[in-house]
Design an enzyme around this catalytic site. Structure first.
Site, PDB file in Angstrom:
ATOM      1  N   ASN A 186     -30.418  26.630 -10.566  1.00  0.00           N
ATOM      2  CA  ASN A 186     -29.123  26.198 -11.131  1.00  0.00           C
ATOM      3  C   ASN A 186     -29.689  24.935 -12.170  1.00  0.00           C
ATOM      4  O   ASN A 186     -30.695  24.445 -12.349  1.00  0.00           O
ATOM      5  CB  ASN A 186     -28.220  25.315 -10.268  1.00  0.00           C
ATOM      6  CG  ASN A 186     -28.711  24.133  -9.378  1.00  0.00           C
ATOM      7  OD1 ASN A 186     -29.309  23.118 -10.056  1.00  0.00           O
ATOM      8  ND2 ASN A 186     -28.773  24.497  -8.167  1.00  0.00           N
ATOM      9  N   THR A 187     -28.774  24.643 -13.075  1.00  0.00           N
ATOM     10  CA  THR A 187     -28.959  23.753 -14.154  1.00  0.00           C
ATOM     11  C   THR A 187     -29.443  22.508 -13.770  1.00  0.00           C
ATOM     12  O   THR A 187     -30.376  21.769 -14.409  1.00  0.00           O
ATOM     13  CB  THR A 187     -27.915  23.636 -15.078  1.00  0.00           C
ATOM     14  OG1 THR A 187     -27.493  24.949 -15.684  1.00  0.00           O
ATOM     15  CG2 THR A 187     -28.048  22.948 -16.413  1.00  0.00           C
ATOM     16  N   ALA A 188     -28.717  22.038 -12.731  1.00  0.00           N
ATOM     17  CA  ALA A 188     -29.081  20.713 -12.221  1.00  0.00           C
ATOM     18  C   ALA A 188     -30.914  20.269 -11.859  1.00  0.00           C
ATOM     19  O   ALA A 188     -31.183  19.439 -12.170  1.00  0.00           O
ATOM     20  CB  ALA A 188     -28.221  20.276 -11.046  1.00  0.00           C
ATOM     21  N   GLY A 190     -32.821  22.589 -12.673  1.00  0.00           N
ATOM     22  CA  GLY A 190     -33.595  22.792 -13.868  1.00  0.00           C
ATOM     23  C   GLY A 190     -33.910  21.410 -14.655  1.00  0.00           C
ATOM     24  O   GLY A 190     -35.241  21.385 -15.218  1.00  0.00           O
ATOM     25  N   GLU A 207     -34.953  29.699 -15.871  1.00  0.00           N
ATOM     26  CA  GLU A 207     -33.797  30.636 -15.742  1.00  0.00           C
ATOM     27  C   GLU A 207     -32.644  30.273 -15.166  1.00  0.00           C
ATOM     28  O   GLU A 207     -32.852  30.010 -13.881  1.00  0.00           O
ATOM     29  CB  GLU A 207     -34.540  32.068 -14.940  1.00  0.00           C
ATOM     30  CG  GLU A 207     -35.536  32.648 -15.817  1.00  0.00           C
ATOM     31  CD  GLU A 207     -35.174  33.122 -17.056  1.00  0.00           C
ATOM     32  OE1 GLU A 207     -34.210  33.553 -17.514  1.00  0.00           O
ATOM     33  OE2 GLU A 207     -36.213  33.114 -18.297  1.00  0.00           O
ATOM     34  N   CYS A 241     -26.651  35.675 -11.056  1.00  0.00           N
ATOM     35  CA  CYS A 241     -26.687  34.593 -12.252  1.00  0.00           C
ATOM     36  C   CYS A 241     -25.835  35.241 -13.552  1.00  0.00           C
ATOM     37  O   CYS A 241     -25.370  34.598 -14.297  1.00  0.00           O
ATOM     38  CB  CYS A 241     -27.934  34.130 -12.526  1.00  0.00           C
ATOM     39  SG  CYS A 241     -29.235  35.375 -12.993  1.00  0.00           S
TER      40      CYS A 241
END
Length: 484
Positions: A186-188, A190, A207, A241
């Protein structure tokens, strides 16, 4: 952790991972592992995600076998030096680009496809000649356990290691210096990975995810569109995803779409979806409760049934969804499909562009010009027209995100490139000083004029051109020598 990374770095510096023959041997060993221990791998995936062995094979194992076969067949070409275009000043020299391994890389896998999203980057790292540490997700504990058992049996233990554990182990790993980090998740997290990597100026491939929109044009075969959307949305219980996160369509299409997806779900999973071997479960209770909270206050047009004890959440469709509601503010990552009404394709494009760039974008229409217009006027990691998910399966296409959905790409040759440094090489002779004087002090107007001629005229060796330009440079060298 530090000692483990040091051990791998020493093995890498020995040069053992660089020869093409060694890389091919390791890739063949990895393929042998997948083939010989297939049942154990499938059982582990099934245990983590309540996935049938047939689905585990088709969703994950077959992709890895295909990736390994691609590398085995194309690695000699990928790893070879490529001639580079030259200018007049270097026409007699050798110029080429030589791919070289980066060093020791870290691969952090994801839990939703715990085998393919961990092993596919490893295939690229091995092919490029690197040493690698693999960190599977602790949430898919059975797959992580079987990988920790099998990888040391088949791969060189001094060059390839696996680390299992949770947040403390990952945090400690990220303190170490790597030559590249590939993270899927996930973005957090990342952002955490990127921040840790920045301390060592380590490049990253992230990714991530996001809310991948799916626009359905009114000029469309709705039967085909809804069948393909339902497949991509509900496979792996929505935990993909690049699953279509939500649908954009004109209000007049909403009821038809709901009805056709309902019929498709029945065809796919039968009357008793809960008993279908093809319908998975949510990975854990925390994610189950998060999805449960997204349904509060929503208009459920289909599905919504759930069983907390077994983490079952039925395929669900939401209609008349408010774009500002919670379900539209975060990646769903589950079997919930909101439908948002838009007036036309212009409004759909604006809706997409008002939000973070998604990992994937889907458009269904008979009008190819409309599909290409949406592609031209939006940005996303990847696009599939008139289908979903399928661009992931084409290893000649790069797979990756853009903006908040990630950076960098892999799959096929792009995996090799991600884990390689494209090293520019120029090999010159010791002759030709009459021309080289152009770059030595003191400078002059005459030297600048000749430099423009030599440096701005590009030259690529050809059969006839070679002879002509050799003569030209020889004459120019004499003239330059006389004038300097």
């Amino acid at each position: 952790m530090e000692r483990q990374v040091l051990r791998l770095r020493q093995a890498f510096r020995s040069g053992r991972s660089r020869p093409l023959r060694f890389r091919l041997q390791q890739l063949e060993a990895l393929r042998r592992m997948v083939q010989e221990r297939e049942k154990e791998i499938l059982a582990a995936i099934a245990a983590d995600l309540s996935k049938s062995e047939l689905n585990a094979y088709s969703h994950e194992v077959i992709t890895i076998l295909g990736e390994i076969d691609f590398m085995l067949g194309n690695l000699p070409e990928l790893a070879s030096a490529r001639p580079a275009k030259k200018n007049l000043l270097t026409m007699m020299d050798e110029a080429y680009v030589q791919p070289e391994p980066l060093g020791v890389v870290l691969i952090i896998g994801a839990w939703n496809y715990p085998f393919v999203l961990t092993m596919q980057p490893l295939v690229g790292a091995i092919a490029a000649g690197n040493a690698a540490i693999v960190k599977p997700s602790e949430l898919s504990e059975n797959t992580a356990k079987i990988l920790a058992e099998l990888l040391p049996q088949y791969l060189d233990q001094d060059l390839y290691a696996i680390v299992n554990g949770g947040i403390p182990e990952t945090t400690e790993l990220l303190k170490q210096r790597f030559d590249h980090i590939l993270y899927t998740g996930n973005t957090a997290v990342g952002k955490i990975v990127m921040e840790a990597a920045a301390k060592h100026l380590t490049p990253v491939t992230l990714e991530l995810g996001g809310k991948s929109p799916c626009y359905i044009d009114r000029d469309c075969d709705l039967d085909v569109a809804c069948r393909r959307i339902a497949w991509g949305k509900y496979m792996n219980c929505g935990q993909t995803c690049i699953a279509p996160d939500y649908i954009l369509c004109e209000a007049s299409l909403q009821n038809q779409i709901v009805q056709k997806i309902k019929e498709t779900v029945k065809d796919f999973y039968g009357e008793n979806i809960k008993a279908s071997p093809d319908y998975e479960r949510i990975i854990n209770l925390r994610h189950f409760k998060r999805l449960q909270s997204l349904l509060k206050g929503q208009k459920i047009a289909f599905g919504g049934e759930m069983d907390e004890a077994t983490r079952y959440l039925a395929p669900t469709i939401l209609t008349d969804v408010d774009p500002n509601s919670k379900v539209m503010q975060e990646e769903i990552f589950g079997p919930i499909l909101p439908i948002v009404s838009v007036k036309n394709v212009d409004e759909a494009i604006n809706f997409i562009n008002d939000r973070e760039k998604p990992l994937a974008l889907y458009v269904f229409s008979r009008n190819n010009k409309l599909i290409k217009r949406v592609i031209d006027e939006t940005s996303s990691g990847g696009v599939t027209g008139n289908d979903v998910i399928m661009h992931f399966t084409v290893n000649s296409l790069p797979f990756g995100g853009v903006g908040a959905s990630g950076m960098g790409a892999y799959h096929g040759k792009y995996s090799f490139d991600t884990f390689s440094h494209q090293r520019p090489c120029l090999l010159k002779g010791l002759k030709g000083e009459s021309v080289n004087k152009l770059r030595y002090p003191p400078n002059s107007e005459s030297k600048v004029s000749w430099a423009k001629f030599f440096l701005l005229k590009q030259f690529n060796k050809g059969r006839l051109g070679m002879l002509l330009f050799v003569c030209l440079v020889a004459v120019a060298a004499v003239i330059v020598k006389d004038q300097l």
